[in-house]
Design an enzyme around this catalytic site. Structure first.
Site, short mmCIF file in Angstrom:
data_model
loop_
_atom_site.label_atom_id
_atom_site.label_comp_id
_atom_site.label_asym_id
_atom_site.label_seq_id
_atom_site.Cartn_x
_atom_site.Cartn_y
_atom_site.Cartn_z
N GLU A 150 0.91 -1.04 0.43
CA GLU A 150 0.08 0.49 0.10
C GLU A 150 0.66 1.24 -0.08
OE1 GLU A 150 -2.98 0.11 3.20
OE2 GLU A 150 -4.02 -2.07 1.90
N GLU A 307 -6.64 -7.63 -1.12
CA GLU A 307 -7.28 -7.83 0.56
C GLU A 307 -8.59 -7.22 0.61
OE1 GLU A 307 -4.87 -5.21 3.14
OE2 GLU A 307 -3.06 -5.76 2.67
#
Ligand SMILES: [Zn+2]
Length: 678
Positions: A150, A307
């Protein structure tokens, strides 16, 4: 295909065995097998464990984890562990620490904390990637590389300032060109030396995060920051590629995440992956749009759902549980929009720190007798039964909606005309108008070829990049339909207004001239008065936010304003241009108007909805080898009945022939396989 190593939809997620004693690992593997898990993302935040000092590397624990997983039929998505630097690195080499927007040098802490232009970070991050590649390049468990995690945030340190100046030299060549591009004659900003340029922060151009005096500087800093983080990714990518040319490399993106230009990033990624974290009250159409955007980054190639939570998140103010069935439903929503994996954060719930209340397949109780585990295991079994049927199938769409990060940054940096203009919200309004009618949409970038589309929608195309107006003109000339909105065609790529009347370079394509722009207060509305019935549109609708005051220069006036001193001026226009049409919607209309307009322009191009469904029931489709997989997803908490009209096929999950009307349970779904209709 993401990796031909496993001919099914990968199922699994983030696994952090480093947080647990080894005796737990065997139990983990037993539970993962029970849940039909076949991929684990490991080593995401293990840099400190892997590298206790400058010269020592310790991967024995990771060897053991990967071997154990592989021996039990579980492959790995192997992360490079560089998303949080070790504490020793911060102490010894403070250049690795970021400086924040307020000018404060950060200390060690949290994660995603490294300065992207730190020489230390740029030395040690690719080095550990290299060591991991050397060690695991021949390991049969290795399926995908996961670089860092991320990527995000922004740094304002002196190293970044120096790198920014180099980036600017590269972009503009001379200070003269930079001064012109930034319009530095305003407020006495002329630069005579590159070293006079400083990052735009609260210490310089800004009076708040979104309030800047110099839009062009802030815009370039956003581009530079995205490029700086991308360069870090690229350094690791190159190390991995050198040694494992056949293993796909990704990094997990975050949907409509503002700081990074993902279209630019995706060019450097073998496969797009992303983390889907809607809040309980996020409209399902927003989630669908984000999936479509992630698919659009690489021209429609399938992506990895890297995710999602199996139950709850921890960082929202109120972290509701996913209701029974919703985790499965949202997993299939991702697949319907192009996901070829279904993965969670995380597999076992942490015992301490900030993510201990984030859901996991294995809860704190530690056994399989939980609702979440049962639902996870059932989904795992179901995905195994689907084998490779859906894998590598495509999502066909004739409607393209433009999404551009530069445009997003520029619009929201703008000082005026309104603080309420939010780019993603305006894009979503148009997306939803098609979504609600089950008309598939591709989210496209400025580099996407338009030839395959019948309709191209560009909400708030404020910034028109070089060559883009010509590209749109060519598209419409050949018979395409283009639609744009208020506050479009205003500036060039350095945020300088295109002179000679709005909408600038789009003026002849749209056949209009916008003379003024009025900003409405919250709650204030105007009216869209239809001149005549148009498809399902007739009578009046409301609009708000901004109202362009425009004159037709050849465009047909479809509707006029109902109120204020510009009552009677055009608010919706349609211009014939070559074989196609270009529409302009001069304000932000209520959803009913947009739905009617979307339906009308789609019908004009003979684009049919996939299916007519009750409210809250979504239809989406993927196709492969002449076969269509129609997903019917019931987002309601009540069962629904859907009329399949003349469609016949096989329900892949129930394994039964279906036709006529079908029932869809509350939070349930069907996937119907049929030969491509028409
Ligand atoms: Zn920095």
């Amino acid at each position: 295909m993401i990796n031909p190593g496993l001919p099914k939809i990968f199922y699994g997620g983030d696994y952090n065995p480093e947080q647990w004693e080894k005796k737990v690992w065997d139990e983990d593997v037993r539970l993962f097998k029970l849940a039909n898990i076949d991929i684990a993302t490991v080593n995401v935040f293990s840099w400190a464990l892997n590298q206790p000092d400058e010269t020592t590397y310790n991967f024995e624990w990771l060897d053991e984890v990967i071997d154990k997983l592989y021996q039990n039929g579980i492959f790995v998505c192997l992360a490079t562990s560089t998303a949080a630097h070790p504490a020793w690195m911060a102490t010894r080499y403070p250049d690795v620490l970021r400086v924040d927007f307020e000018g404060r040098k950060r200390k060690f802490g949290s994660r995603h904390n490294s300065c992207p232009n730190s020489p230390t970070y740029r030395k040690y991050a690719p080095l550990i990637a290299q060591k991991l590649a050397e060690r695991y390049k021949n390991h049969p468990a290795l399926l995908v590389w996961h670089v860092s995690n991320e990527y995000g945030g922004i740094c304002y340190c002196d190293n970044c300032a120096a790198a920014f100046r180099e980036w600017l030299k590269e972009r503009y060549g001379t200070l003269q060109a930079l001064n012109a591009a930034w319009y530095t004659s305003f407020w006495g900003h002329t630069f005579y030396d590159w070293d006079e340029i400083v990052p735009p922060s609260i210490l310089s151009e800004h009076s708040g995060p979104y309030r800047t005096s110099f839009q062009s500087i802030t815009l370039d800093y956003a581009r530079f920051n995205s490029d700086s983080l991308l360069a870090c990714y690229q350094l690791e990518y190159d190390e991995l590629k050198k040694q494992t040319p056949g293993v796909p490399i990704t990094t997990n993106l975050m949907g409509t995440y503002k700081p990074l230009d993902y279209f630019k990033w995706a060019k450097q990624m073998d496969v797009v992956s992303w983390d889907n974290y809607p809040a309980a009250d996020t409209p399902v159409s927003v989630t669908a749009m984000r999936h479509d955007l992630m698919r659009g980054l690489k021209d429609g190639q399938p992506f990895m759902l890297m995710e999602q939570t199996p139950s709850m998140q921890n960082w929202q103010p109120y972290n509701s549980l996913k209701r029974p069935g919703v985790m499965r439903l949202w997993s299939y929503q991702a697949v319907a929009h192009g996901a070829d994996t279904v993965m969670f954060f995380q597999l076992r719930r942490s015992r301490g720190a900030s993510e201990k209340y984030h859901g996991a397949v294995v809860e704190h109780v530690g056994h399989e007798n939980t609702r979440v585990f049962r639902e996870s295991a059932e989904l795992g079994a179901e995905l195994s039964r689907l084998e490779d049927k859906l894998l590598d199938s495509r999502v066909p769409a004739k409607v393209g909606i433009l999404f551009d990060w530069d445009n997003w940054w520029a619009i929201e940096n703008s000082s005026g005309p309104t603080i309420d203009l939010k780019y993603v919200d305006e894009v979503h309004k148009y997306y939803q108008a098609f979504y609600d009618q089950n008309i598939p949409v591709d989210m496209i970038g400025v580099d996407t070829t338009l030839a395959g589309y019948d309709l191209v929608i560009a909400p708030v195309l404020y910034m028109v990049k070089p060559g883009y107006a010509k590209k749109l003109e060519d598209f419409v000339k050949k018979g395409g339909v283009f639609l744009t909105t208020f506050f479009s065609g205003i500036v060039n790529e350095t945020d300088l207004v295109t002179l000679g009347g709005y909408p600038g370079e789009l003026r002849s394509l749209l056949g209009i001239w916008v003379e003024e722009i009025d900003a409405l207060f919250p709650g204030q509305k105007n009216r869209i008065v239809m001149k005549e019935k148009l498809g399902g549109l007739e009578g009046e609708y409301t609009c708000n936010l901004l109202c362009d005051l425009l004159h037709s220069e050849g465009a047909e006036v479809v509707a006029t304003y109902g109120d204020d001193f510009y009552q009677g001026m055009p608010v919706v226009t349609r211009n014939n241009f070559g074989k196609g049409q270009a529409w302009y919607v001069a304000s932000s209309p209520e959803p009913a108007f947009l739905k009617g307009l979307a339906g009308r322009i789609a019908a004009d191009k003979r684009i049919k909805p996939l299916l007519e469904t009750p409210p809250g029931v979504e239809a989406a489709a993927r196709t492969k080898d002449g076969e269509t997989f129609l997903f019917i997803l019931n987002h309601n908490r009540q069962p629904q009945t859907v009329d399949l009209a003349n469609l016949q096929g096989t329900d892949l999950l129930a394994n039964e022939a279906v036709s006529g009307s079908v029932d869809i349970p509350a939070s349930g779904l069907r996937i119907i396989s049929c030969s491509n209709p028409d």
